[in-house]
Scaffold this motif. Sequence first.
Motif, PDB file in Angstrom:
ATOM      1  N   ARG A  12       3.945  13.765  10.255  1.00  0.00           N
ATOM      2  CA  ARG A  12       4.738  13.871   9.030  1.00  0.00           C
ATOM      3  C   ARG A  12       4.087  13.053   7.920  1.00  0.00           C
ATOM      4  NH1 ARG A  12       8.318  13.241  13.187  1.00  0.00           N
ATOM      5  NH2 ARG A  12       9.760  14.965  13.523  1.00  0.00           N
ATOM      6  N   GLU A  13       3.658  11.841   8.269  1.00  0.00           N
ATOM      7  CA  GLU A  13       3.057  10.977   7.252  1.00  0.00           C
ATOM      8  C   GLU A  13       1.793  11.594   6.697  1.00  0.00           C
ATOM      9  OE1 GLU A  13       2.614   7.231   9.197  1.00  0.00           O
ATOM     10  OE2 GLU A  13       4.506   6.493   8.342  1.00  0.00           O
ATOM     11  N   ALA A  14       0.959  12.110   7.602  1.00  0.00           N
ATOM     12  CA  ALA A  14      -0.295  12.698   7.154  1.00  0.00           C
ATOM     13  C   ALA A  14      -0.007  13.843   6.203  1.00  0.00           C
ATOM     14  CB  ALA A  14      -1.080  13.192   8.358  1.00  0.00           C
ATOM     15  N   SER A  15       0.956  14.660   6.584  1.00  0.00           N
ATOM     16  CA  SER A  15       1.266  15.823   5.767  1.00  0.00           C
ATOM     17  C   SER A  15       1.805  15.407   4.405  1.00  0.00           C
ATOM     18  CB  SER A  15       2.264  16.686   6.513  1.00  0.00           C
ATOM     19  OG  SER A  15       2.762  17.672   5.671  1.00  0.00           O
ATOM     20  N   LEU A  16       2.754  14.462   4.410  1.00  0.00           N
ATOM     21  CA  LEU A  16       3.347  14.026   3.146  1.00  0.00           C
ATOM     22  C   LEU A  16       2.315  13.329   2.278  1.00  0.00           C
ATOM     23  CD1 LEU A  16       6.809  12.756   4.363  1.00  0.00           C
ATOM     24  CD2 LEU A  16       6.327  14.801   3.022  1.00  0.00           C
ATOM     25  N   ALA A  17       1.439  12.550   2.911  1.00  0.00           N
ATOM     26  CA  ALA A  17       0.438  11.822   2.143  1.00  0.00           C
ATOM     27  C   ALA A  17      -0.551  12.760   1.489  1.00  0.00           C
ATOM     28  CB  ALA A  17      -0.289  10.831   3.050  1.00  0.00           C
ATOM     29  N   LEU A  18      -0.629  13.982   2.004  1.00  0.00           N
ATOM     30  CA  LEU A  18      -1.515  14.961   1.385  1.00  0.00           C
ATOM     31  C   LEU A  18      -0.784  15.748   0.307  1.00  0.00           C
ATOM     32  CD1 LEU A  18      -3.337  16.146   4.569  1.00  0.00           C
ATOM     33  CD2 LEU A  18      -4.417  15.117   2.581  1.00  0.00           C
ATOM     34  N   GLY A  19       0.429  15.327  -0.003  1.00  0.00           N
ATOM     35  CA  GLY A  19       1.148  15.954  -1.102  1.00  0.00           C
ATOM     36  C   GLY A  19       1.974  17.143  -0.687  1.00  0.00           C
ATOM     37  N   ALA A  20       2.302  17.240   0.609  1.00  0.00           N
ATOM     38  CA  ALA A  20       3.164  18.336   1.034  1.00  0.00           C
ATOM     39  C   ALA A  20       4.589  18.054   0.609  1.00  0.00           C
ATOM     40  CB  ALA A  20       3.108  18.496   2.545  1.00  0.00           C
ATOM     41  N   THR A  21       5.322  19.118   0.273  1.00  0.00           N
ATOM     42  CA  THR A  21       6.740  18.930   0.018  1.00  0.00           C
ATOM     43  C   THR A  21       7.423  18.744   1.365  1.00  0.00           C
ATOM     44  OG1 THR A  21       7.188  21.270   0.205  1.00  0.00           O
ATOM     45  CG2 THR A  21       6.655  20.455  -1.976  1.00  0.00           C
ATOM     46  N   LYS A  22       8.683  18.304   1.301  1.00  0.00           N
ATOM     47  CA  LYS A  22       9.441  18.087   2.543  1.00  0.00           C
ATOM     48  C   LYS A  22       9.421  19.349   3.411  1.00  0.00           C
ATOM     49  CE  LYS A  22      12.215  15.477   4.901  1.00  0.00           C
ATOM     50  NZ  LYS A  22      12.000  14.096   5.240  1.00  0.00           N
ATOM     51  N   TRP A  23       9.685  20.473   2.787  1.00  0.00           N
ATOM     52  CA  TRP A  23       9.765  21.732   3.530  1.00  0.00           C
ATOM     53  C   TRP A  23       8.397  22.122   4.081  1.00  0.00           C
ATOM     54  CZ3 TRP A  23      11.680  24.753   6.718  1.00  0.00           C
ATOM     55  CH2 TRP A  23      11.382  26.114   6.792  1.00  0.00           C
ATOM     56  N   GLN A  24       7.330  21.939   3.229  1.00  0.00           N
ATOM     57  CA  GLN A  24       5.988  22.237   3.731  1.00  0.00           C
ATOM     58  C   GLN A  24       5.666  21.366   4.938  1.00  0.00           C
ATOM     59  OE1 GLN A  24       3.796  21.648   0.105  1.00  0.00           O
ATOM     60  NE2 GLN A  24       3.229  23.813   0.017  1.00  0.00           N
ATOM     61  N   CYS A  25       6.064  20.108   4.823  1.00  0.00           N
ATOM     62  CA  CYS A  25       5.802  19.173   5.909  1.00  0.00           C
ATOM     63  C   CYS A  25       6.497  19.644   7.178  1.00  0.00           C
ATOM     64  CB  CYS A  25       6.280  17.783   5.498  1.00  0.00           C
ATOM     65  SG  CYS A  25       6.321  16.617   6.843  1.00  0.00           S
ATOM     66  N   ILE A  26       7.790  20.015   7.056  1.00  0.00           N
ATOM     67  CA  ILE A  26       8.532  20.460   8.236  1.00  0.00           C
ATOM     68  C   ILE A  26       7.934  21.746   8.786  1.00  0.00           C
ATOM     69  CG2 ILE A  26      10.764  21.367   8.988  1.00  0.00           C
ATOM     70  CD1 ILE A  26      12.017  19.407   6.971  1.00  0.00           C
ATOM     71  N   ARG A  27       7.599  22.648   7.859  1.00  0.00           N
ATOM     72  CA  ARG A  27       7.126  23.963   8.280  1.00  0.00           C
ATOM     73  C   ARG A  27       5.747  23.888   8.932  1.00  0.00           C
ATOM     74  NH1 ARG A  27       4.447  27.858   5.544  1.00  0.00           N
ATOM     75  NH2 ARG A  27       4.504  26.604   3.659  1.00  0.00           N
ATOM     76  N   THR A  28       4.881  23.038   8.379  1.00  0.00           N
ATOM     77  CA  THR A  28       3.500  23.063   8.875  1.00  0.00           C
ATOM     78  C   THR A  28       3.167  21.913   9.813  1.00  0.00           C
ATOM     79  OG1 THR A  28       2.730  21.791   6.988  1.00  0.00           O
ATOM     80  CG2 THR A  28       2.677  24.183   6.774  1.00  0.00           C
ATOM     81  N   ALA A  29       3.870  20.799   9.698  1.00  0.00           N
ATOM     82  CA  ALA A  29       3.464  19.648  10.501  1.00  0.00           C
ATOM     83  C   ALA A  29       4.514  19.226  11.515  1.00  0.00           C
ATOM     84  CB  ALA A  29       3.142  18.464   9.590  1.00  0.00           C
ATOM     85  N   VAL A  30       5.714  19.833  11.492  1.00  0.00           N
ATOM     86  CA  VAL A  30       6.739  19.428  12.456  1.00  0.00           C
ATOM     87  C   VAL A  30       7.136  20.592  13.355  1.00  0.00           C
ATOM     88  CG1 VAL A  30       9.032  18.470  12.743  1.00  0.00           C
ATOM     89  CG2 VAL A  30       7.594  17.674  10.868  1.00  0.00           C
ATOM     90  N   LEU A  66       0.832  -1.194   0.000  1.00  0.00           N
ATOM     91  CA  LEU A  66       0.000   0.000   0.000  1.00  0.00           C
ATOM     92  C   LEU A  66       0.873   1.252   0.000  1.00  0.00           C
ATOM     93  CD1 LEU A  66      -3.127   0.447   0.257  1.00  0.00           C
ATOM     94  CD2 LEU A  66      -2.642   1.173   2.589  1.00  0.00           C
ATOM     95  N   ARG A  67       1.932   1.212   0.836  1.00  0.00           N
ATOM     96  CA  ARG A  67       2.798   2.389   0.962  1.00  0.00           C
ATOM     97  C   ARG A  67       3.682   2.572  -0.268  1.00  0.00           C
ATOM     98  NH1 ARG A  67       2.724   3.855   6.553  1.00  0.00           N
ATOM     99  NH2 ARG A  67       4.660   4.998   6.405  1.00  0.00           N
ATOM    100  N   CYS A  68       3.790   1.498  -1.103  1.00  0.00           N
ATOM    101  CA  CYS A  68       4.497   1.670  -2.371  1.00  0.00           C
ATOM    102  C   CYS A  68       3.664   2.513  -3.336  1.00  0.00           C
ATOM    103  CB  CYS A  68       4.756   0.316  -3.049  1.00  0.00           C
ATOM    104  SG  CYS A  68       6.096  -0.592  -2.287  1.00  0.00           S
ATOM    105  N   LEU A  69       2.333   2.444  -3.149  1.00  0.00           N
ATOM    106  CA  LEU A  69       1.456   3.042  -4.148  1.00  0.00           C
ATOM    107  C   LEU A  69       1.492   4.566  -4.113  1.00  0.00           C
ATOM    108  CD1 LEU A  69      -1.625   0.641  -3.965  1.00  0.00           C
ATOM    109  CD2 LEU A  69       0.364   0.560  -5.477  1.00  0.00           C
ATOM    110  N   ASN A  70       1.798   5.169  -2.932  1.00  0.00           N
ATOM    111  CA  ASN A  70       1.999   6.623  -2.949  1.00  0.00           C
ATOM    112  C   ASN A  70       3.426   6.980  -2.543  1.00  0.00           C
ATOM    113  OD1 ASN A  70       1.840   6.069  -0.254  1.00  0.00           O
ATOM    114  ND2 ASN A  70       0.488   7.791   0.244  1.00  0.00           N
TER     115      ASN A  70
END
Lengths: 639, 279, 381
Positions: C249-267, B74-78
């Motif tokens: 971090r995962e939630a943020s990245l999974a929503l398509g945040a860039t690394k920096w956006q993730c750090i800035r907004t979710a960390v 699943l985690r490979c998919l995104n």
Amino acid sequence: MATHFKRKGKRLLGVGRQDAIRYFFGGNAMVSILVLGAICGFLLREAVLFFPQHQRDLEVFRLTGQEYANFAITEMDEYTEVKSLANQAFYQEMNEAYGIQRGLVDSFGALSGNIYDAGEDLIEELEDARDEVEDAEAEGEKTLAQAELDAIQAKWDIFLRAELEKADRKTIDSFGRLGEAEWQQLLKAMVEWDPVEDEPPALVAAAKAESDEGMATFDTARTTIAAAGSELARLRGELIKVTTAIKDEAVADKSAASRKKAYLDGSLVAETEEERVELRRKSDEITVREEFPYAERIKVLEGSREKHKTAVEAMKVDLKAGVAALPTEFSSPEVTELVSRIRDKAPVLTVYLGESLMESADWRYDEPLSWVYSVSSFFFGKDWVTNSSFHDFYGLLPLFTGSLLISVIALLVAIPFSLGAAIYVNRLAGPAEQTFIKPVIELIGAIPSVVLGFFGIIVLGEALREVSQVPWLSWVPGFPMQERLNILNAGLLLALMAVPTIFTLCEDAINNVPASFSEASLALGGSKFQTVMKVVVPTAISGILAAILLGFGRVIGETMVVLLVAGNQIAIPDFSLGAGVITQPAHTMTGIIAQEMGEVTKDTIHYRALFSVGLVLFTISLLINISARRIIRRFGFSA
Amino acid sequence: MSNSMNDTTRTATAPVPNNPNPIAKQDAMIEIDDVSFSYDHGQTNVLRNISFDIPAGKVTALIGPSGCGKSTLLRCLNRMNDLVDTSKVTNGQIRIMGQDINASDVDPIELRKQVGMVFQKYNPFPKSIYDNVAYGLRIQGIKNKPKLDEAVERSLRRAALWGEVKDRLGSSALGLSGGQQQRLCIARTIAVSPRIVLMDEPCSALDPIATARIEELIAELREEFTIVIVTHNMQQATRVSDRTAFFYIGELIEYDSTAKIFSNPSVKQTEEYITGRFG
Amino acid sequence: MNPFQSSSNARKSKDAFGSIVLAALTYIILGCTLFIFYDIAKKGLPVLMPVFSEKGGEVLNTDFLTRMPETLVEFTDAEGVKQSLPSSDFIEYTKANPDAVVENKKTNAYSGGGIKGPLVGTALLVLVCMVVALVIGIAAAVYLNEYAKQGRFVGMIRLAIMNLAGVPSIVFGLFGFAFFCLFPLIPVFETGLGTDLPKVAIPMFGGHLIFKSLGNSLLAGGLTLAVMVLPVIIAACEESLKAVPKGFREASLALGATKWQCIRTAVLPYATPGILTASVLGVTRVAGETAPIMFTAAVALKGKLPWDSPSDNGIFWMPDFLTDSVQAMPYHIYTVAARIPRTDATAAMQDGSVFVFLLMVMAFASVSIYLRIHFRKKLKW
């Protein structure tokens, strides 16, 4: 639909925005790592460069014969210790056995001196008048002179009585050796005192005779011991003079070439002819030698060995005789203690003198000197002497001993308190207690060390001295204290500084003991206190050990408290005092850096020596940190 | 994820043949083509030669015992596995909407905007409910307040949470119940309008009532999104999914319509698993 | 009969005794600490607020806070009254009363006036230090925790940083002296140097790029303190970054945040309380330190504030006051405590400085402890 998920956004110089941000963070991490690396680099560089420089310094020390002179110096130093012990014992015994007699003699001295100063004119008149009476030949002349003398004498008597009336017992008998009765006796006796002849009154003379007679044996012994060093002292002075002269010449010789050139350059640009000639002459005066003729210079030491041997042998004989002549019965345990220290030290000194003599006989000015010697005389050198007119020594031992002693005392005091507090707060105290005890202990960690040092000078030092002078505490080793600023004072303050470190880490360790352990013990019918002491603390022991280690690191690296409070005496504390050693002043590794760093010139041997001390501190703190981590990792339990 | 496979179990499962692929290519949203995956620079593969296609607009369940690799897949998919430095797709291709997602010019960030994910442990930010839902839109640069309001309301309605929270959008998300928090996370995911929603055991931390609400929600969302759900609860798989893939120790054992898998599995291991004889 | 009756009174009393001993140890520590605070306050408070002294007086001794330290002149006037005045006041006094009797004149360095110079100096040192240490420290922590590959290398760096946190401050002082004060670090472009060039001189644009050392200066001291506190800041920031749940971090990245956006907004927002606490703790440590600034920045006496006509440093791009030496509270206390004999006249400066300094540092320490406890209670996820 192959265009999905493609990268968007602008790029600058081939670096995307995300990468740029990444490089920013990475760059900062790099800076911090570089700086932290630079610390090691700089310390290491200066510290390592110290050793070759130290080696050259020691070579000069040897080549100039100063090293030989140093034999005599150290021998004298060792001997002087015994000599001053003998003096100390003598005067103390005299004070105790013949306190009243000495009191009378001294008080008479002070009293007569004061009165003499006050009535100097009158006394002169008196003397003149007496001379007149003596010189008078005619009868009439004689009566006249006698009448005048009587008048002056009467005036003197009134003056003397008035002065005696005024005499302040406290300032005259400053040691308070006389009782009221003796004081009155003295005053009465003083009436007989004749200022012109200045003979002590019978009372005083008798007292003096009594004390002199009683102390006669001791006095002979003491003077014999004191005389033992006279010959060696003379030789020492002579050796220091000639070898230092060689060194000064050798040092000047090193800069000869550059000085010659400077004068020459100066003469070329000189404005007047006169100046030019003068500078030229000065330049010509300087001879530049390929190599300094040590072999030739060292010849002045010829014959010194013979003299040295005689002096040392004489010292041994006199010392032995003197010590043997010491009385055996004393009026107080302190004196007995002092004399027994002399008796203990004398044979040690004799052995040392023999060894030193043998060593000095083998000494050669041109014996090559290895780097090992340079290293070992830093780490095990017993002297740290700087800005000396003779020779600078860079020996770590006195500083290291000072640091170690102070830290050990601090830990011995801090461990029971911090560990006890950690157990109490974590396992026995109520929640309300916890919420105020923990922050207060944490606050201790934030007290600036300079403030604690100030407190040590103003309050603790004074308090300790007062306590140490309480008579019924005199059995405590080292009491009463000679110095207000000493190892004990610094140790106690550092103990307070170590408390937060040890407390916090111990508390953590105890807190990490799994509840299941204590539950098991409680379920077996153990009481809460038993559980804590028999299960919780032993389980947390690795954490506690690590806490103690880190506490040690905290105190050995502390600077301001020891600089202000330890007394700053650069000498290995006298361990022959037993536990009393802790009431002596000391200097420390951190203190010496703080004290001397501001005054040194870059790249000199002194500058680098301080860096070497810094490197030692750095290494100690690293070792402590690493081993604390090891202990936790190896012996720690997985909760 | 444990990848400690001992040799005896591997030989026991090795002879199982790959299932024929029963989905027509044109319907496939996700094509998984001979994929192997490793967490340790390719030394041991936790997924081995997986091939199957996931159809658009359907719910696909991935089942199997713990450690079988379903969450990894699943985690490979995104490409969430990118977060583990040593992980790597060692073989094969994953194509989403025809694009190889591991191609060098694919930006995982763009990918994740299209492939949303809901996690096992609900993880709302400690912000307000509104800010949680608006988070994804805001990081995409949308600052227009009416637009955000509209999107937040729409997403919360879609997640069947609107009625419960509409009066307290400004209060902290951490004040919601567990089930509500998980639905909030779903709302947050669908707010950015992904094409695919991945759900990693979304109900494992929830009680049965909250689980039922989430399952209803999944059923409603299937029309709009392609959903891939990992679950170890077989009843849940039967309730929510159209298709089911059964994994065992890193390999795909059987993939078919859910009805078929649970009524008449063609592989013996699948049958043993769903009847509770192992795992 | 009750079968669970306490069987052993001896054990009970032993337990009670043990508990009392432990409690006593704890309260002795507290007692000592509170006594030190009390003693310093008792002596220092009347200097700062004369209203609390035996003689009484104004509420706040503003002179003490707003004047520079000066030499204190003690003397006896015509009536035989002992007086003590700061030297500038003394000069005015003799000017105003040209025939005033001045007997037994005695001077005590640094003991008159107020502590404005040291206060300002310490504030500047802390400011320079914290700006540098926080920027580098936070960024380095973010890199180590969020960007860097968590391999052996990063582990080693982390270990090195942790070990450096235990190095004695005087060693940092040594390093700062050698590196920031003496080592030519600062690039300066100069023309017209002629042939008298330093060792390293890079010719360019008709002039030379040369390097200058900072000497005993505010900047050198601030940087030394920054280096000292850097390991502490990095470790504390990393800890607060680690405390942010991975789920954010995962939630943020999974929503398509860039690394920096993730750090800035979710960390970072959730690590801020920890970072803030660490910074206040850093200020406490830095403000109280004496050893690292003794030979890198501090001087005992200076007549003016750093920004009042500092000496020209010849570095065109750097404000002159950064390269000027400063006074500092801890060093001032060291000087007056260690070098000035304590008399009735000089005690006021000693007690007052120590009190104000302790108050300052304790205020920061209390804030940091409060923040930590407060955030620990509040932040749970």
